[in-house]
Design a protein around this motif. Structure first.
Motif, PDB file in Angstrom:
ATOM      1  N   PRO A 195       0.680  -1.005  -0.001  1.00 60.03           N
ATOM      2  CA  PRO A 195      -0.221   0.161   0.011  1.00 60.03           C
ATOM      3  C   PRO A 195       0.605   1.424   0.227  1.00 60.03           C
ATOM      4  CG  PRO A 195      -0.283  -1.198   2.079  1.00 60.03           C
ATOM      5  CD  PRO A 195       0.769  -2.133   1.345  1.00 60.03           C
ATOM      6  N   GLY A 222      -4.872 -13.064   1.043  1.00 59.27           N
ATOM      7  CA  GLY A 222      -4.198 -11.878  -0.514  1.00 59.27           C
ATOM      8  C   GLY A 222      -3.275 -10.420   1.010  1.00 59.27           C
ATOM      9  N   THR A 223      -2.360 -11.954   1.200  1.00 60.64           N
ATOM     10  CA  THR A 223      -1.484 -11.030   1.841  1.00 60.64           C
ATOM     11  C   THR A 223      -0.715  -9.810   1.263  1.00 60.64           C
ATOM     12  OG1 THR A 223      -0.306 -11.043   4.014  1.00 60.64           O
ATOM     13  CG2 THR A 223       0.949 -12.529   2.156  1.00 60.64           C
ATOM     14  N   GLY A 224      -0.320 -10.115   0.009  1.00 62.58           N
ATOM     15  CA  GLY A 224       1.092  -8.582  -0.324  1.00 62.58           C
ATOM     16  C   GLY A 224       1.348  -8.588   0.087  1.00 62.58           C
ATOM     17  N   ASP A 244      -1.025 -15.889  -0.785  1.00 62.19           N
ATOM     18  CA  ASP A 244      -1.230 -15.067  -1.931  1.00 62.19           C
ATOM     19  C   ASP A 244      -1.090 -15.496  -2.957  1.00 62.19           C
ATOM     20  OD1 ASP A 244      -1.363 -12.076  -2.040  1.00 62.19           O
ATOM     21  OD2 ASP A 244      -1.386 -13.235  -4.119  1.00 62.19           O
ATOM     22  N   ILE A 245      -2.307 -15.196  -4.265  1.00 62.66           N
ATOM     23  CA  ILE A 245      -2.487 -15.752  -5.529  1.00 62.66           C
ATOM     24  C   ILE A 245      -0.821 -15.768  -6.361  1.00 62.66           C
ATOM     25  CG2 ILE A 245      -3.408 -13.927  -7.297  1.00 62.66           C
ATOM     26  CD1 ILE A 245      -5.266 -17.414  -7.904  1.00 62.66           C
ATOM     27  N   ASN A 246      -0.214 -14.270  -5.514  1.00 66.75           N
ATOM     28  CA  ASN A 246       1.042 -13.535  -6.700  1.00 66.75           C
ATOM     29  C   ASN A 246       2.278 -14.857  -6.312  1.00 66.75           C
ATOM     30  OD1 ASN A 246       2.496 -12.636  -7.725  1.00 66.75           O
ATOM     31  ND2 ASN A 246       2.038 -10.071  -6.991  1.00 66.75           N
ATOM     32  N   ASP A 272      -4.859 -20.069  -4.399  1.00 65.91           N
ATOM     33  CA  ASP A 272      -5.959 -19.162  -4.473  1.00 65.91           C
ATOM     34  C   ASP A 272      -7.020 -19.338  -3.407  1.00 65.91           C
ATOM     35  OD1 ASP A 272      -7.774 -18.176  -6.006  1.00 65.91           O
ATOM     36  OD2 ASP A 272      -8.801 -19.648  -6.788  1.00 65.91           O
ATOM     37  N   LEU A 273      -7.475 -18.440  -2.888  1.00 57.93           N
ATOM     38  CA  LEU A 273      -8.169 -17.696  -1.561  1.00 57.93           C
ATOM     39  C   LEU A 273      -7.094 -19.101  -0.627  1.00 57.93           C
ATOM     40  CD1 LEU A 273     -11.503 -17.204  -3.464  1.00 57.93           C
ATOM     41  CD2 LEU A 273     -10.251 -15.290  -1.936  1.00 57.93           C
ATOM     42  N   ASN A 287      -8.238  -7.842   2.336  1.00 59.31           N
ATOM     43  CA  ASN A 287      -8.374  -7.251   2.018  1.00 59.31           C
ATOM     44  C   ASN A 287      -7.575  -7.596   0.608  1.00 59.31           C
ATOM     45  OD1 ASN A 287      -7.936  -3.833   1.378  1.00 59.31           O
ATOM     46  ND2 ASN A 287      -5.976  -3.988   1.999  1.00 59.31           N
ATOM     47  N   PRO A 288      -9.147  -7.377  -0.185  1.00 60.80           N
ATOM     48  CA  PRO A 288      -9.336  -8.439  -1.394  1.00 60.80           C
ATOM     49  C   PRO A 288      -9.572  -6.774  -2.663  1.00 60.80           C
ATOM     50  CG  PRO A 288     -11.757  -7.483  -0.958  1.00 60.80           C
ATOM     51  CD  PRO A 288     -10.254  -7.009   0.031  1.00 60.80           C
ATOM     52  N   SER A 302      -3.299  -8.059  -9.517  1.00 59.05           N
ATOM     53  CA  SER A 302      -5.496  -9.015  -9.293  1.00 59.05           C
ATOM     54  C   SER A 302      -4.867  -8.090  -8.290  1.00 59.05           C
ATOM     55  CB  SER A 302      -4.389 -10.849  -8.998  1.00 59.05           C
ATOM     56  OG  SER A 302      -3.316 -10.983  -8.772  1.00 59.05           O
ATOM     57  N   ARG A 313     -16.536 -17.588  -3.867  1.00 58.03           N
ATOM     58  CA  ARG A 313     -15.506 -17.992  -4.034  1.00 58.03           C
ATOM     59  C   ARG A 313     -15.597 -18.484  -2.790  1.00 58.03           C
ATOM     60  NH1 ARG A 313     -11.331 -19.329  -6.470  1.00 58.03           N
ATOM     61  NH2 ARG A 313     -10.781 -17.263  -7.476  1.00 58.03           N
TER      62      ARG A 313
HETATM   63  C1  SAM Z   1      -5.208  -4.857  -2.082  1.00 61.68           C
HETATM   64  S1  SAM Z   1      -4.340  -6.034  -2.452  1.00 61.68           S
HETATM   65  C2  SAM Z   1      -4.104  -6.216  -0.864  1.00 61.68           C
HETATM   66  C3  SAM Z   1      -2.583  -6.442  -0.049  1.00 61.68           C
HETATM   67  C4  SAM Z   1      -2.113  -6.753   1.722  1.00 61.68           C
HETATM   68  N1  SAM Z   1      -2.970  -7.775   2.650  1.00 61.68           N
HETATM   69  C5  SAM Z   1      -2.797  -5.260   2.107  1.00 61.68           C
HETATM   70  O1  SAM Z   1      -3.433  -4.769   2.900  1.00 61.68           O
HETATM   71  O2  SAM Z   1      -2.422  -3.885   1.925  1.00 61.68           O
HETATM   72  C6  SAM Z   1      -5.018  -7.541  -2.542  1.00 61.68           C
HETATM   73  C7  SAM Z   1      -4.115  -8.900  -2.225  1.00 61.68           C
HETATM   74  O3  SAM Z   1      -5.273  -9.590  -3.091  1.00 61.68           O
HETATM   75  C8  SAM Z   1      -4.366 -10.727  -4.043  1.00 61.68           C
HETATM   76  N2  SAM Z   1      -5.210 -11.550  -4.100  1.00 61.68           N
HETATM   77  C9  SAM Z   1      -6.023 -11.450  -5.517  1.00 61.68           C
HETATM   78  N3  SAM Z   1      -6.908 -12.827  -5.977  1.00 61.68           N
HETATM   79  C10 SAM Z   1      -6.395 -13.608  -4.799  1.00 61.68           C
HETATM   80  C11 SAM Z   1      -6.567 -14.728  -4.477  1.00 61.68           C
HETATM   81  N4  SAM Z   1      -8.189 -15.398  -5.755  1.00 61.68           N
HETATM   82  N5  SAM Z   1      -5.942 -15.474  -4.042  1.00 61.68           N
HETATM   83  C12 SAM Z   1      -5.260 -14.576  -3.212  1.00 61.68           C
HETATM   84  N6  SAM Z   1      -5.045 -13.940  -3.422  1.00 61.68           N
HETATM   85  C13 SAM Z   1      -5.398 -12.704  -4.087  1.00 61.68           C
HETATM   86  C14 SAM Z   1      -3.115 -10.498  -4.441  1.00 61.68           C
HETATM   87  O4  SAM Z   1      -2.402 -10.808  -4.981  1.00 61.68           O
HETATM   88  C15 SAM Z   1      -2.821  -8.975  -3.583  1.00 61.68           C
HETATM   89  O5  SAM Z   1      -2.407  -9.336  -2.986  1.00 61.68           O
END
Ligand code: SAM
Length: 394
Positions: A195, A222-224, A244-246, A272-273, A287-288, A302, A313
């Motif tokens: 962020p 989605g820990t980023g 995280d998916i990435n 994935d999730l 935090n999607p 993503s 999902r």
């Molecule tokens: C808005 S960022 C939030 C990152 C961090 N949690 C933050 O608050 O700064 C959304 C995160 O969700 C991850 N993401 C998106 N789709 C996902 C999925 N299907 N499964 C797991 N992670 C996912 C992205 O790669 C990204 O890192």
């Protein structure tokens, strides 16, 4: 239904939640999903900008060349190879920007986005030469990613904007970012979301400080770069499982976890999730991405855009990973609405159409307006971030 959803559906239908999670644990063991963190991180292949194969007879643009012919070619979708020095590429990009955007500052969000897409498309035809994993242009910045991310190739070409992206990512990675809610700096890996505004971090911290329910364990979907997971640990959560998916995000958060000696308290998985999670937790946090996708999503997109079905999902599975008195915490924003996009609010939609969760608390915070210097559009004026605390019904 995709493989994961089908898998989840089958087990929920045929066994209790506890059995479902323990079956998943056994399965993860069998399929080798249970590995040590460093073993797992070493296996991950990070996303990186793809090298571009040069056309046989490329158009060169150097110090002495006028910029207009290069701009015309880029707009036509033809490759232009930068020569001599780094600033040549910068000058061509700023001429292209001027050509597309002019001086008009009154565009609607949609018109602005159209121009930005065109700029993104054309600018990627501008190529930078790389030799021995360094930019082969005078007065270029040193970018460590050219070595770190490309162990398999020494001489190649990359789109100039990607080189700029690699350069700024290298600055963040080497200097680190200090978040007001964390004691330690975070060093985001290339291509991991981190962020740049802090509103949702303040909001989450405010909620977490006041929350008096059980918080021994948490799942951070989605820990980023891991910032929310580190907040959870700072505020007394004993153990966090993050996904995280990435792959770049997983590498990023894992590197910082190791640097901080938190490997025993924070496990991060590419998933994935909830795909690889085989435990339930007191808190499930997400935090999607905040905007619906208009095109296909790749890499860092993503973090910003969500595919249709992502929230369905998520809510289909989330209850299975929530301990009895657990809470589901979702951070969101009204960015889509402010941007004039007509979409359902995913949390409101879930609460209205299903009887799986009920709202316990809702808090929001107005987004701090960007300074005049960085202000691009008015669409931020009414923006706020929100936190939804939900519990299972019944
Ligand atoms: C808005 S960022 C939030 C990152 C961090 N949690 C933050 O608050 O700064 C959304 C995160 O969700 C991850 N993401 C998106 N789709 C996902 C999925 N299907 N499964 C797991 N992670 C996912 C992205 O790669 C990204 O890192």
């Amino acid at each position: 239904m995709n493989e994961v959803a089908l898998h989840t559906f089958f087990y929920i239908d045929t066994c209790s939640r506890k059995e479902f999670i323990s079956k998943k644990f056994t399965e993860n063991r069998k399929t080798g999903r249970i590995q040590s963190m460093s073993e797992k991180v070493n296996r991950l292949k990070p996303n990186r900008p793809s090298p571009i194969e040069l056309p046989k007879d490329p158009f060169y643009s150097g110090k002495q060349s006028p910029v207009e012919p290069a701009v015309d070619r880029l707009l036509n979708g033809e490759y232009v190879l930068v020569q001599d020095q780094f600033s040549v590429g910068m000058n061509i990009l700023s001429a292209l920007k001027k050509h597309l955007f002019g001086d008009d500052k009154k565009d609607s969000f949609k018109a602005y986005r159209g121009k930005r897409t065109k700029f993104h498309h054309s600018s990627n035809y501008l190529l930078a030469p790389i030799k021995n994993n360094r930019l082969a242009l005078k007065k270029s910045p040193d970018i460590g990613w050219l070595e770190k991310l490309y162990p398999d190739v020494e001489d190649f070409h990359l789109p100039f904007p990607q080189v700029q992206g690699l350069n700024s990512a290298w600055q963040w990675y080497t200097k680190g970012i200090k978040y007001p809610v964390l004691k330690e700096k975070v060093y985001p890996y290339y291509g991991a979301y981190f962020p740049t505004r802090f509103d949702h971090l303040y909001l989450f911290d405010y909620w977490l400080k006041k929350y008096s329910g059980p918080k021994n364990t948490a799942i951070d979907i989605g820990t980023g770069c891991g910032v929310l997971s580190f907040q959870l640990l700072n505020r007394g959560v004993e153990k966090v499982y993050a996904t995280d998916i990435n792959p770049n995000a997983v590498i990023s958060a894992s590197e910082d976890t190791e640097r901080l000696g938190l490997e025993d308290r924070l496990e991060i998985w590419q998933s994935d999730l909830f795909q690889v999670i085989d435990k339930s937790a007191d808190l499930v946090l997400f935090n999607p991405p905040w905007l619906p996708a208009q095109n296909e999503i790749t890499g860092l997109d993503s973090a910003i855009y969500y595919d249709p079905g992502l929230f369905e999902r998520f809510f289909d599975s989330a209850g299975d990973y929530l301990a009895e008195k657990g809470r589901l915490v979702i951070l969101f924003s009204n960015l889509a609405e402010v941007a004039g996009l007509e979409v359902d609010h995913p949390v409101e939609k879930e609460l209205k159409s299903n009887s799986r969760f009920e709202k316990v608390k809702y808090v929001k915070r107005k987004v701090v307006k960007p300074s005049k210097k960085t202000k691009r559009r008015n669409h931020r004026t009414e923006e706020y971030v929100e936190l939804w605390e939900l519990k299972k019904q019944g």
